[in-house]
Design a protein around this motif. Structure first.
Motif, short mmCIF file in Angstrom:
data_model
loop_
_atom_site.label_atom_id
_atom_site.label_comp_id
_atom_site.label_asym_id
_atom_site.label_seq_id
_atom_site.Cartn_x
_atom_site.Cartn_y
_atom_site.Cartn_z
N HIS A 90 0.72 -1.11 -0.02
CA HIS A 90 -0.02 -0.21 0.13
C HIS A 90 0.87 1.26 -0.16
O HIS A 90 2.00 1.29 0.06
CB HIS A 90 -0.88 -0.09 1.10
N GLU A 91 0.18 2.33 0.01
CA GLU A 91 1.08 3.48 -0.28
C GLU A 91 1.89 4.16 0.88
O GLU A 91 2.83 4.93 0.54
CB GLU A 91 -0.43 4.73 -0.45
N GLY A 92 1.60 3.54 1.97
CA GLY A 92 2.66 3.83 3.13
C GLY A 92 3.84 2.61 3.54
O GLY A 92 4.66 2.93 4.11
N ARG A 126 1.90 -5.17 7.95
CA ARG A 126 1.87 -3.82 8.16
C ARG A 126 1.73 -3.24 6.70
O ARG A 126 1.21 -2.08 6.62
CB ARG A 126 2.97 -3.22 8.97
N ASP A 127 2.54 -3.88 5.76
CA ASP A 127 2.78 -3.07 4.56
C ASP A 127 1.76 -3.50 3.35
O ASP A 127 1.99 -2.78 2.21
CB ASP A 127 4.15 -3.11 4.26
N ALA A 128 1.38 -4.49 3.38
CA ALA A 128 0.60 -5.11 2.34
C ALA A 128 -0.78 -4.74 2.26
O ALA A 128 -1.55 -5.08 3.42
CB ALA A 128 0.48 -6.65 2.24
N HIS A 129 -1.72 -4.28 1.21
CA HIS A 129 -3.05 -4.26 1.40
C HIS A 129 -3.68 -5.52 1.08
O HIS A 129 -4.78 -5.55 1.27
CB HIS A 129 -3.48 -3.08 0.43
N THR A 130 -3.01 -6.54 0.27
CA THR A 130 -3.47 -7.63 -0.10
C THR A 130 -2.73 -8.64 -0.19
O THR A 130 -1.23 -8.23 -0.86
CB THR A 130 -4.33 -7.52 -1.47
N VAL A 131 -2.69 -9.83 0.08
CA VAL A 131 -1.68 -10.99 -0.22
C VAL A 131 -2.34 -11.97 -1.06
O VAL A 131 -3.19 -12.71 -0.68
CB VAL A 131 -1.16 -11.60 1.16
N ALA A 132 -1.50 -12.51 -1.90
CA ALA A 132 -2.14 -13.64 -2.75
C ALA A 132 -1.16 -14.79 -2.46
O ALA A 132 0.05 -14.51 -2.55
CB ALA A 132 -1.90 -13.34 -4.44
N ASP A 133 -1.51 -15.73 -1.93
CA ASP A 133 -0.60 -17.17 -1.80
C ASP A 133 -0.82 -17.99 -2.85
O ASP A 133 -2.07 -18.28 -3.34
CB ASP A 133 -1.28 -17.81 -0.34
N CYS A 134 0.20 -18.62 -3.48
CA CYS A 134 0.13 -19.18 -4.74
C CYS A 134 1.04 -20.54 -4.74
O CYS A 134 1.91 -20.58 -3.82
CB CYS A 134 0.85 -18.29 -5.81
N ILE A 155 -6.45 -15.41 -1.12
CA ILE A 155 -6.31 -14.08 -1.24
C ILE A 155 -6.58 -13.66 0.10
O ILE A 155 -7.76 -13.81 0.72
CB ILE A 155 -7.13 -13.44 -2.20
N THR A 156 -5.83 -12.54 0.55
CA THR A 156 -6.12 -12.26 1.86
C THR A 156 -6.09 -10.61 1.90
O THR A 156 -4.96 -9.76 1.71
CB THR A 156 -4.87 -12.57 3.14
N ARG A 157 -7.29 -9.88 2.23
CA ARG A 157 -7.38 -8.33 2.00
C ARG A 157 -6.83 -7.77 3.60
O ARG A 157 -7.59 -8.40 4.52
CB ARG A 157 -8.71 -8.16 1.58
N GLN A 158 -5.89 -7.34 3.70
CA GLN A 158 -5.46 -6.66 4.82
C GLN A 158 -5.45 -5.16 5.14
O GLN A 158 -5.65 -4.91 6.41
CB GLN A 158 -3.86 -6.88 5.16
N SER A 159 -6.02 -4.38 4.24
CA SER A 159 -6.06 -2.85 4.15
C SER A 159 -6.68 -2.39 3.11
O SER A 159 -6.66 -2.84 1.89
CB SER A 159 -4.85 -2.32 4.36
N THR A 160 -7.50 -1.26 3.23
CA THR A 160 -8.28 -0.52 2.14
C THR A 160 -7.38 0.45 1.66
O THR A 160 -7.90 1.29 0.83
CB THR A 160 -9.59 0.03 2.72
N ARG A 161 -6.18 0.71 2.08
CA ARG A 161 -5.18 1.72 1.68
C ARG A 161 -5.01 1.45 0.30
O ARG A 161 -4.85 0.41 -0.21
CB ARG A 161 -3.75 1.72 2.61
N PRO A 162 -4.75 2.80 -0.49
CA PRO A 162 -4.36 2.56 -2.00
C PRO A 162 -3.09 1.97 -2.28
O PRO A 162 -2.13 2.06 -1.47
CB PRO A 162 -4.49 4.02 -2.56
N PRO A 163 -2.75 1.37 -3.58
CA PRO A 163 -1.52 0.77 -3.66
C PRO A 163 -0.25 1.86 -4.02
O PRO A 163 -0.56 2.98 -4.24
CB PRO A 163 -1.88 0.11 -5.11
N LEU A 164 0.78 1.27 -3.75
CA LEU A 164 1.94 1.90 -3.89
C LEU A 164 2.40 1.50 -5.45
O LEU A 164 2.36 0.35 -5.94
CB LEU A 164 3.15 1.46 -3.11
N LEU A 165 2.83 2.66 -5.99
CA LEU A 165 3.27 2.56 -7.73
C LEU A 165 4.76 2.86 -7.70
O LEU A 165 5.19 3.69 -6.82
CB LEU A 165 2.40 3.57 -8.52
N TYR A 166 5.20 2.33 -8.61
CA TYR A 166 6.72 2.69 -9.05
C TYR A 166 6.66 3.09 -10.66
O TYR A 166 6.19 2.32 -11.60
CB TYR A 166 7.58 1.58 -8.85
#
Length: 177
Positions: A90-92, A126-134, A155-166
């Motif tokens: 996420h953005e943070g 703390r840092d992922a908004h969503t996690v995909a287990d594969c 798929i585990t949603r952990q936060s509603t914060r917007p994604p981090l981009l690069y």
């Protein structure tokens, strides 16, 4: 709707051969989401690396791909265990993205994470908004990287914060959210 016009050919640089530096520069102009791909080695030790090469492949079955550097300990762990987690940051989470890109051997001591028996790899809580287990279904070497195809099984949603981009060699938050 107005049509934009291309700049005159005389103001554009001449075409150049594709080099590693030129390719890196070109791809920097294509913003993408930021993730940390994680896995566990045979002894259960955590490994992870920042990865912006993540792509959906199929909806049925849900499958994605990640591109990992050949020779990386994270790739070795993913191959050993046959699974991995994609932590969509996420953005943070800029500091975490930089930490996992640095190769710092203490990165898992400096970042909160959990690992449960059903996970493909550590979850950055703390840092992922969503996690995909594969589960790994295919690996394909290409140049200095290996494309790893993973069937997404949880798929585990952990936060509603917007994604981090690069992009443009900078981390940014998703605009307008």
């Amino acid at each position: 709707m107005t049509e934009s016009k291309a700049p005159p050919a005389s103001t554009l640089p001449p075409p150049a051969g594709a080099t590693s530096d030129g390719f890196r520069t070109m791809m920097s102009t294509f913003p993408t989401g930021v993730s940390v791909v994680t896995g566990l080695d045979r002894e259960g030790g955590p490994w992870g690396m920042t990865c912006s090469s993540v792509c959906s492949v199929s909806l049925d079955p849900p499958t994605l791909l990640v591109c990992l550097r050949e020779g990386s300990p994270t790739l070795a762990a993913v191959r050993e265990q046959g699974g991995f987690a994609v932590n969509l940051l996420h953005e943070g989470a800029r500091e975490t993205a930089e930490l996992f890109a640095s190769g710092n051997p203490r990165r898992f001591e400096l970042t909160p994470w959990t690992q449960d028996p059903d996970a493909g790899g550590p979850h950055l809580v703390r840092d992922a908004h969503t996690v995909a287990d594969c589960t790994v279904v295919l690996t394909q070497p290409v140049g200095d990287h290996v494309t790893v195809f993973g069937r997404t099984r949880r798929i585990t949603r952990q936060s509603t914060r917007p994604p981090l981009l690069y992009g443009m060699r900078e981390f940014r938050a998703w605009p307008g959210i």
